[in-house]
Design an enzyme around this catalytic site. Structure first.
Site, mmCIF file in Angstrom:
data_model
loop_
_atom_site.group_PDB
_atom_site.id
_atom_site.type_symbol
_atom_site.label_atom_id
_atom_site.label_comp_id
_atom_site.label_asym_id
_atom_site.label_seq_id
_atom_site.Cartn_x
_atom_site.Cartn_y
_atom_site.Cartn_z
ATOM 1 N N CYS A 1 55.676 104.922 54.921
ATOM 2 C CA CYS A 1 55.711 106.279 55.491
ATOM 3 C C CYS A 1 54.864 106.366 56.752
ATOM 4 C CB CYS A 1 55.185 107.306 54.495
ATOM 5 S SG CYS A 1 56.195 107.494 53.039
ATOM 6 N N HIS B 1 62.641 110.570 49.653
ATOM 7 C CA HIS B 1 63.084 109.863 50.857
ATOM 8 C C HIS B 1 63.580 108.482 50.414
ATOM 9 C CE1 HIS B 1 60.256 112.115 53.879
ATOM 10 N NE2 HIS B 1 61.501 112.504 54.082
HETATM 11 N N1 ARG Z 1 54.105 115.010 52.804
HETATM 12 C C1 ARG Z 1 55.185 114.351 53.450
HETATM 13 C C2 ARG Z 1 56.479 115.048 53.119
HETATM 14 O O1 ARG Z 1 56.672 115.439 51.999
HETATM 15 C C3 ARG Z 1 55.249 112.917 53.048
HETATM 16 C C4 ARG Z 1 56.248 112.113 53.818
HETATM 17 C C5 ARG Z 1 56.335 110.701 53.391
HETATM 18 N N2 ARG Z 1 57.087 109.933 54.294
HETATM 19 C C6 ARG Z 1 58.049 109.051 53.998
HETATM 20 N N3 ARG Z 1 58.537 108.320 54.960
HETATM 21 N N4 ARG Z 1 58.540 108.946 52.781
HETATM 22 O O2 ARG Z 1 57.341 115.245 53.958
#
Ligand code: ARG
Length: 276
Positions: A267, A166
């Protein structure tokens, strides 16, 4: 001189947090998680925001949606206009409607995305611009959809390293996450981006903070800034020094338990930007 601006955040208590599937390289179902500890760390994060004078709204967690704690992925809100998420993985797909309902019930103008995107995980506001990640979870078609919806410029950035799946794992908005017209400021890890996107970033933010690999790989860039205070993983020691040198006030908040799911402070934090 850097200045703090009061923020409104949306968060989700990790009551059902665990790692029961693997959708990013940080997740390992064979490693035990401690939900009580995740809740403790999350509460500390929320308390830090409240102590800084920010507002925190809460969305009710849903059993069976362990990643709901990563509220940043729930939607993106600019000028009070909500662009919903449309998740890549079926495990997280139901979260989008839960977040969108919260916004609808709280008086926001909501729009259901037609294109694949994971909210503020990949769409970051930096002053008058939006920066949007692609390569893993969000399509460039969603960048265009968001640009049309908000009538603002959305700059595409290509992510190339699966550990930084991300945009908010590779880039922190230090100033301007509230929007506005003043150009914003960022910190980022250059190697997470394609050569072309590195050039775009260098051009847009010639004075950006460049994070070291050792800070990026503890998700130190998954940080939340109010323009002055920067909440981040205390293990990102070099980044903290770089931020202090520039007049920011880094505040270390341990999110080790939430790191097991592949996320840190940012996150867990969705910024709500009210109508102009
Ligand atoms: N386990 C989640 C996923 O892989 C983690 C998300 C993390 N969020 C972020 N905004 N980077 O989707």
């Amino acid at each position: 001189m850097t200045a703090a601006h009061a923020r409104r955040y949306l968060m989700c208590r990790p009551e059902y947090f665990t790692v029961s599937y693997e959708i990013n390289p940080w997740m390992d179902v064979s490693r035990p998680t401690d939900t009580a500890r995740a809740v403790e760390q999350w509460e500390r994060l929320r308390d830090v925001y409240l102590d800084l004078g920010h507002t925190v709204d809460l969305v009710e967690p849903v059993p069976g949606l362990p990643d709901m704690v990563y509220a940043a992925n729930g939607a993106t809100v600019v000028d009070g206009v909500v662009y919903s998420a449309l998740f890549t993985h079926p495990e997280r797909a139901p979260e989008a409607a839960v977040y969108l309902r919260w916004f609808a019930e709280n008086g926001f103008e909501v729009h259901d995305a037609l294109e694949r995107n994971e909210g503020e995980g990949d769409i970051l506001t930096v002053g008058p611009l939006s920066l949007a990640g692609t390569g893993f979870r969000t399509d460039t078609a969603a960048h265009a959809e968001a640009a049309r919806l908000w009538g603002r410029e959305v700059v595409t950035l290509e992510l190339v390293d699966p550990r930084f799946y991300h945009l908010d794992t590779a880039l922190t908005v230090l100033e301007g996450s509230e929007g506005g017209t003043t150009p914003g400021k960022v910190a980022y890890y250059p190697d997470a981006f394609s050569a072309e996107s590195r050039a775009v970033l260098a051009d847009l933010f010639p004075d950006a903070v460049h994070a070291a690999e050792s800070d990026a790989t503890v998700l130190g860039l998954n940080a939340v800034s109010d323009g002055h205070h920067v909440i981040l993983n205390p293990a990102a020691t070099r980044l903290q020094a770089q931020l202090s040198e520039r007049g920011y006030e880094p505040i270390g908040v341990d999110t080790t338990e939430l790191l097991l799911g592949g996320g840190g402070a940012k996150c867990c934090t969705l910024e709500i930007r009210a109508a102009g």
